[in-house]
Design a protein around this motif. Structure first.
Motif, PDB file in Angstrom:
ATOM      1  N   ARG A   1       0.836  -1.213   0.000  1.00 29.47           N
ATOM      2  CA  ARG A   1       0.000   0.000   0.000  1.00 29.47           C
ATOM      3  C   ARG A   1       0.864   1.254   0.000  1.00 29.47           C
ATOM      4  O   ARG A   1       0.534   2.241  -0.642  1.00 29.47           O
ATOM      5  CB  ARG A   1      -0.937   0.010   1.205  1.00 29.47           C
ATOM      6  N   GLY A   2       1.969   1.199   0.735  1.00 26.99           N
ATOM      7  CA  GLY A   2       2.868   2.349   0.750  1.00 26.99           C
ATOM      8  C   GLY A   2       3.341   2.697  -0.648  1.00 26.99           C
ATOM      9  O   GLY A   2       3.238   3.847  -1.088  1.00 26.99           O
ATOM     10  N   TRP A   3       3.833   1.711  -1.347  1.00 29.36           N
ATOM     11  CA  TRP A   3       4.320   1.954  -2.701  1.00 29.36           C
ATOM     12  C   TRP A   3       3.190   2.372  -3.642  1.00 29.36           C
ATOM     13  O   TRP A   3       3.306   3.364  -4.340  1.00 29.36           O
ATOM     14  CB  TRP A   3       5.008   0.689  -3.238  1.00 29.36           C
ATOM     15  N   THR A   4       2.127   1.591  -3.670  1.00 30.60           N
ATOM     16  CA  THR A   4       1.104   1.810  -4.702  1.00 30.60           C
ATOM     17  C   THR A   4       0.215   3.009  -4.411  1.00 30.60           C
ATOM     18  O   THR A   4      -0.373   3.566  -5.343  1.00 30.60           O
ATOM     19  CB  THR A   4       0.240   0.560  -4.900  1.00 30.60           C
ATOM     20  N   GLU A   5       0.115   3.426  -3.153  1.00 32.74           N
ATOM     21  CA  GLU A   5      -0.715   4.590  -2.819  1.00 32.74           C
ATOM     22  C   GLU A   5       0.121   5.851  -2.623  1.00 32.74           C
ATOM     23  O   GLU A   5      -0.156   6.879  -3.227  1.00 32.74           O
ATOM     24  CB  GLU A   5      -1.556   4.310  -1.571  1.00 32.74           C
ATOM     25  N   ALA A   6       1.156   5.775  -1.800  1.00 32.07           N
ATOM     26  CA  ALA A   6       1.939   6.972  -1.490  1.00 32.07           C
ATOM     27  C   ALA A   6       2.742   7.462  -2.699  1.00 32.07           C
ATOM     28  O   ALA A   6       2.993   8.662  -2.822  1.00 32.07           O
ATOM     29  CB  ALA A   6       2.871   6.711  -0.311  1.00 32.07           C
ATOM     30  N   TYR A   7       3.122   6.555  -3.583  1.00 29.09           N
ATOM     31  CA  TYR A   7       3.939   6.949  -4.727  1.00 29.09           C
ATOM     32  C   TYR A   7       3.133   7.182  -5.997  1.00 29.09           C
ATOM     33  O   TYR A   7       3.688   7.487  -7.049  1.00 29.09           O
ATOM     34  CB  TYR A   7       5.030   5.909  -4.989  1.00 29.09           C
ATOM     35  N   ARG A   8       1.805   7.042  -5.911  1.00 32.16           N
ATOM     36  CA  ARG A   8       0.948   7.298  -7.078  1.00 32.16           C
ATOM     37  C   ARG A   8       1.097   8.779  -7.453  1.00 32.16           C
ATOM     38  O   ARG A   8       0.974   9.658  -6.627  1.00 32.16           O
ATOM     39  CB  ARG A   8      -0.506   6.964  -6.743  1.00 32.16           C
ATOM     40  N   GLY A   9       1.413   9.033  -8.687  1.00 29.76           N
ATOM     41  CA  GLY A   9       1.653  10.390  -9.153  1.00 29.76           C
ATOM     42  C   GLY A   9       3.123  10.792  -9.060  1.00 29.76           C
ATOM     43  O   GLY A   9       3.523  11.788  -9.656  1.00 29.76           O
ATOM     44  N   LEU A  10       3.908  10.020  -8.317  1.00 22.98           N
ATOM     45  CA  LEU A  10       5.340  10.294  -8.195  1.00 22.98           C
ATOM     46  C   LEU A  10       6.171   9.331  -9.046  1.00 22.98           C
ATOM     47  O   LEU A  10       7.286   9.663  -9.441  1.00 22.98           O
ATOM     48  CB  LEU A  10       5.785  10.181  -6.729  1.00 22.98           C
ATOM     49  N   LEU A  11       5.629   8.159  -9.275  1.00 19.52           N
ATOM     50  CA  LEU A  11       6.259   7.157 -10.128  1.00 19.52           C
ATOM     51  C   LEU A  11       5.260   6.776 -11.210  1.00 19.52           C
ATOM     52  O   LEU A  11       4.046   6.938 -11.024  1.00 19.52           O
ATOM     53  CB  LEU A  11       6.651   5.919  -9.314  1.00 19.52           C
ATOM     54  N   PRO A  12       5.749   6.260 -12.336  1.00 20.25           N
ATOM     55  CA  PRO A  12       4.832   5.905 -13.420  1.00 20.25           C
ATOM     56  C   PRO A  12       3.777   4.878 -12.995  1.00 20.25           C
ATOM     57  O   PRO A  12       4.081   3.913 -12.286  1.00 20.25           O
ATOM     58  CB  PRO A  12       5.759   5.306 -14.490  1.00 20.25           C
ATOM     59  N   ASP A  13       2.540   5.105 -13.419  1.00 17.49           N
ATOM     60  CA  ASP A  13       1.458   4.168 -13.116  1.00 17.49           C
ATOM     61  C   ASP A  13       1.795   2.763 -13.597  1.00 17.49           C
ATOM     62  O   ASP A  13       1.457   1.779 -12.927  1.00 17.49           O
ATOM     63  CB  ASP A  13       0.144   4.633 -13.742  1.00 17.49           C
ATOM     64  N   ALA A  14       2.456   2.658 -14.757  1.00 17.47           N
ATOM     65  CA  ALA A  14       2.807   1.340 -15.294  1.00 17.47           C
ATOM     66  C   ALA A  14       3.656   0.560 -14.295  1.00 17.47           C
ATOM     67  O   ALA A  14       3.473  -0.651 -14.120  1.00 17.47           O
ATOM     68  CB  ALA A  14       3.547   1.478 -16.627  1.00 17.47           C
ATOM     69  N   TYR A  15       4.563   1.236 -13.646  1.00 22.04           N
ATOM     70  CA  TYR A  15       5.416   0.571 -12.649  1.00 22.04           C
ATOM     71  C   TYR A  15       4.604   0.194 -11.413  1.00 22.04           C
ATOM     72  O   TYR A  15       4.643  -0.950 -10.952  1.00 22.04           O
ATOM     73  CB  TYR A  15       6.584   1.464 -12.272  1.00 22.04           C
ATOM     74  N   LEU A  16       3.863   1.146 -10.863  1.00 21.13           N
ATOM     75  CA  LEU A  16       3.093   0.875  -9.650  1.00 21.13           C
ATOM     76  C   LEU A  16       2.057  -0.207  -9.878  1.00 21.13           C
ATOM     77  O   LEU A  16       1.829  -1.050  -9.001  1.00 21.13           O
ATOM     78  CB  LEU A  16       2.440   2.163  -9.151  1.00 21.13           C
ATOM     79  N   ASP A  17       1.434  -0.212 -11.052  1.00 24.85           N
ATOM     80  CA  ASP A  17       0.434  -1.232 -11.367  1.00 24.85           C
ATOM     81  C   ASP A  17       1.055  -2.616 -11.529  1.00 24.85           C
ATOM     82  O   ASP A  17       0.364  -3.627 -11.407  1.00 24.85           O
ATOM     83  CB  ASP A  17      -0.353  -0.848 -12.621  1.00 24.85           C
ATOM     84  N   SER A  18       2.361  -2.661 -11.789  1.00 20.95           N
ATOM     85  CA  SER A  18       3.043  -3.947 -11.962  1.00 20.95           C
ATOM     86  C   SER A  18       3.428  -4.577 -10.628  1.00 20.95           C
ATOM     87  O   SER A  18       3.793  -5.756 -10.587  1.00 20.95           O
ATOM     88  CB  SER A  18       4.303  -3.775 -12.819  1.00 20.95           C
ATOM     89  N   LEU A  19       3.356  -3.828  -9.543  1.00 19.20           N
ATOM     90  CA  LEU A  19       3.742  -4.356  -8.239  1.00 19.20           C
ATOM     91  C   LEU A  19       2.662  -5.302  -7.732  1.00 19.20           C
ATOM     92  O   LEU A  19       1.494  -4.953  -7.683  1.00 19.20           O
ATOM     93  CB  LEU A  19       3.978  -3.214  -7.250  1.00 19.20           C
ATOM     94  N   SER A  20       3.058  -6.459  -7.323  1.00 19.55           N
ATOM     95  CA  SER A  20       2.128  -7.524  -6.958  1.00 19.55           C
ATOM     96  C   SER A  20       2.092  -7.722  -5.447  1.00 19.55           C
ATOM     97  O   SER A  20       3.139  -7.948  -4.823  1.00 19.55           O
ATOM     98  CB  SER A  20       2.589  -8.811  -7.652  1.00 19.55           C
TER      99      SER A  20
END
Length: 178
Positions: A28-47
């Protein structure tokens, strides 16, 4: 320590049983806190399943992790150990520090960071923390806690772009004397 919710925060070493809760906080930290700071393609790839597998394996080894609990529920964690940076072989490093959104700005992160820095101070004169360059909130947190940017950064390609981290140093010598 209060969280603003009339509950007490309990810090304790993580056990194997905490792997799923730690994984959820990490993911959640990565996919929520970094949304808009890192590419969505990368965050969406995190499992989340991959994150769970990583923490299940990590907590069975020698990984040093402290969890924060409120009402017997894990709300954050910190992991730490020796630094792998070639120029900082005498340093310790805080590898991960995440607090669930409902418990941020309540002292949980500060307590976790202090626990890691205190532990690292027993064997290291300095600690390193790498923070996402675009994460103003996280960087301000480390600066308030006494971290000093040393001017180093690192770049890593990720799907859809790149991730840039900046390094902070914490002088641990005063902590070791306490």
């Amino acid at each position: 320590m209060g969280t603003g919710h009339d509950s007490r925060v309990v810090l304790r070493p993580a056990t194997d049983a905490d792997a799923d809760a730690v994984a959820v906080a990490h993911h959640r930290g990565w996919t929520e806190a970094y949304r808009g700071l890192l590419p969505d393609a990368y965050l969406d790839s995190l499992s989340l399943p991959a994150c769970r597998a990583r923490w299940r394996a990590g907590l069975q080894g020698t990984l040093r992790v402290v969890v924060a609990e409120v009402d017997e529920t894990v709300v954050g964690f910190v992991s730490y150990g020796p630094c792998a940076d070639p120029d900082a072989t005498a340093a310790g490093e805080v590898w991960d520090l995440w607090v669930l959104p409902g418990h941020r700005s309540a002292g949980v992160g500060g307590a976790l960071l202090a626990a890691a820095l205190d532990a690292l101070a027993t064997t290291h004169p300095v600690a390193v923390v790498w923070a996402l360059a675009g994460n103003a909130r996280g960087r301000a947190f480390y600066e308030r806690a006494g971290g000093v940017r040393d001017g180093l950064s690192r770049r890593q390609p990720v799907p859809g772009g790149e991730m840039v981290d900046v390094r902070y140093l914490f002088d641990l010598r005063d902590r070791a004397r306490r």
